[in-house]
Design an enzyme around this catalytic site. Structure first.
Site, PDB file in Angstrom:
ATOM      1  N   LYS A  28       0.964  -1.228   0.064  1.00  0.00           N
ATOM      2  CA  LYS A  28      -0.225   0.043  -0.018  1.00  0.00           C
ATOM      3  C   LYS A  28       0.919   1.209  -0.039  1.00  0.00           C
ATOM      4  CE  LYS A  28      -4.003   1.995   2.491  1.00  0.00           C
ATOM      5  NZ  LYS A  28      -4.680   1.871   3.551  1.00  0.00           N
ATOM      6  N   SER A 103      -9.636   1.737   2.752  1.00  0.00           N
ATOM      7  CA  SER A 103      -8.834   2.500   1.827  1.00  0.00           C
ATOM      8  C   SER A 103      -7.716   1.762   1.075  1.00  0.00           C
ATOM      9  CB  SER A 103      -8.039   3.483   2.743  1.00  0.00           C
ATOM     10  OG  SER A 103      -7.243   3.151   3.590  1.00  0.00           O
ATOM     11  N   SER A 127      -9.794  -0.447   6.998  1.00  0.00           N
ATOM     12  CA  SER A 127      -9.617  -0.211   5.501  1.00  0.00           C
ATOM     13  C   SER A 127      -8.693  -1.581   5.084  1.00  0.00           C
ATOM     14  CB  SER A 127      -8.347   0.883   5.583  1.00  0.00           C
ATOM     15  OG  SER A 127      -8.886   2.015   5.891  1.00  0.00           O
TER      16      SER A 127
END
Length: 422
Positions: A28, A103, A127
């Site tokens: 990420k 996210s 997330s």
């Protein structure tokens, strides 16, 4: 198939040997990678290249993993759909007209599409688990302190954890083995835990296990989600588990408490991005306040600005006790409710998300609707507990995730139970 799941595609090679040799792991884009840009999905950090690796990245490389790139994400982790990224929305590989969740949507989409073996995400209020559920893969939010946060660009320090996303429970558990453990660079990591073996915990033996279902986390969920969830519970019963209802009365206030705390911490953490210390420059024309304002108004997207403003408001002198202090008291109540529940059951189960994956663009106009979608995931972060999202089945051709929550450092218990659903 272009999912827009990467922000930067640049290969980072690991060592020649190790438990992840030959495996690809997407990371990420809020996790620092030495010399490879780390944008947090924001214009503010569009060209930022960290001078060091996050601890989890070092551990991936030492374990032999190859990192093919940095995964797309909601800007600074603020979102539930991966649509607030400055680099554009990521598509869900199951249905490209729908969001992948957020996210960590880029990470989950890459795993679901088979583009990578595994991925790392971060989970502040769901997330990792949300995109895992929406994309039909497995995601683990570890207990706070199990995995080092050194090198994770901070959004809300007291809530967030880095964790694995994988196609299977065993794969996620094996990745957790690599990244877990104490770190001298992160004083919040637990001292013991060097010799974890979460991979071997994925036995799927639930005979005699007691599963509590908090009624508050099922009521109000989409009927199609509830039906799929109930079918998965029946499967666990058939394998010898006992399922009983429990109550967590405090979770009614969890979303409100979570957002007050998260936004307050964000307003403090993101103050460093002023165009001088870090981030997009607003130039200087004789007035520093105007320069800072220009840098931040140009560098941040709408959702980040909204959360900074609300967080600053909640921390301000006249409102601190009214909002922030009450949110912390609610947080303590949530933790107490979980502790009480675990006195009677081994794990707690709920739908990971109360809704099916929304269509792209559907939730951007209604931030409150997006916040309320986190109702089942945020309580876990407030209580700093471990949770896993595992595919429970499909409804109307779309994935539904089942969330299992365990007591602090009870990762082995939830990994074992999750494996029974595969």
């Amino acid at each position: 198939m272009s999912l827009n799941a990467y922000i930067t595609e640049e290969t980072i090679e690991g060592s020649d040997d190790g438990p992840l040799a030959g495996k690809t792991v997407a990371v990420k884009d809020n996790i620092s990678t030495d010399g490879v840009r780390t944008t947090c999905g924001s214009k503010m950090l569009e060209n930022y290249e960290p001078p060091y690796d996050a601890t989890v990245v070092e551990r991936l490389k030492d374990a032999g993993a190859t990192i093919p790139g940095k995964a797309n994400m909601d800007e600074f982790g603020m979102g539930t759909t991966t649509e607030t990224s400055y680099f554009g929305a990521t598509k869900n590989p199951v249905d490209e007209d729908r969001v992948p969740g957020g996210s960590s949507g880029g990470s989950a989409a890459l795993v679901a599409a088979g583009d990578v073996d595994y991925a790392l995400g971060s989970d502040t209020g769901g997330s990792i688990r949300c995109p895992a559920a929406f994309c039909g893969v497995v995601g683990i939010k570890p207990t706070y302190g199990l995995v080092s946060r050194y090198g994770l660009v901070a959004y809300a320090n007291s809530l967030e954890q880095i964790g694995p996303i994988a196609p299977t429970v065993e794969g996620a558990a094996e990745l957790l083995d690599v990244i877990a453990g104490p770190d001298e660079n992160d004083g919040t990591t637990r001292e013991e835990g060097e010799d974890s073996n979460y991979g071997s915990a994925a036995r799927g033996d639930v005979d005699g296990l007691t599963i509590g279902v908090p009624t508050e986390l099922v009521d109000g969920a989409d009927d199609r989600v509830v039906e799929t969830f109930e079918n998965a519970l029946d499967d666990l019963r058939d394998q010898g588990a006992t399922v009983e209802e429990v109550s967590l009365p405090s979770v009614e206030y969890a979303v409100a408490a979570y957002y007050v705390i998260a936004m307050s911490e964000a307003s403090s953490n993101l103050a460093r991005f002023d165009g001088v210390r870090y981030g997009h420059s607003g130039g200087y024309e004789g007035n520093w306040n105007e320069s800072f304002a220009k840098a931040r108004s140009e560098g941040f997207g709408d959702e980040v600005k909204r959360r900074i403003l609300l967080g600053t408001y909640a921390l301000s002198a006249g409102y601190h006790d009214k909002y922030y202090k009450q949110a912390q008291e609610a947080r303590a109540w949530v933790k107490q409710d979980f502790d009480d529940a675990f006195a009677d059951v081994d794990v707690l189960a709920s739908p990971t998300m109360p809704i099916l994956p929304p269509e792209l663009g559907e939730s951007l106009d209604d931030p409150l609707k997006m916040y309320l979608a986190d109702a089942n995931t945020t309580p876990v972060n407030l209580a700093n507990l471990p949770a896993i999202s595992v595919p429970a089945g499909e409804a109307d051709g779309l994935p539904v995730g089942l969330q299992l929550v365990g007591p602090a450092f009870g990762e082995e218990t939830i990994i074992n139970a999750a494996a029974a659903l595969e």
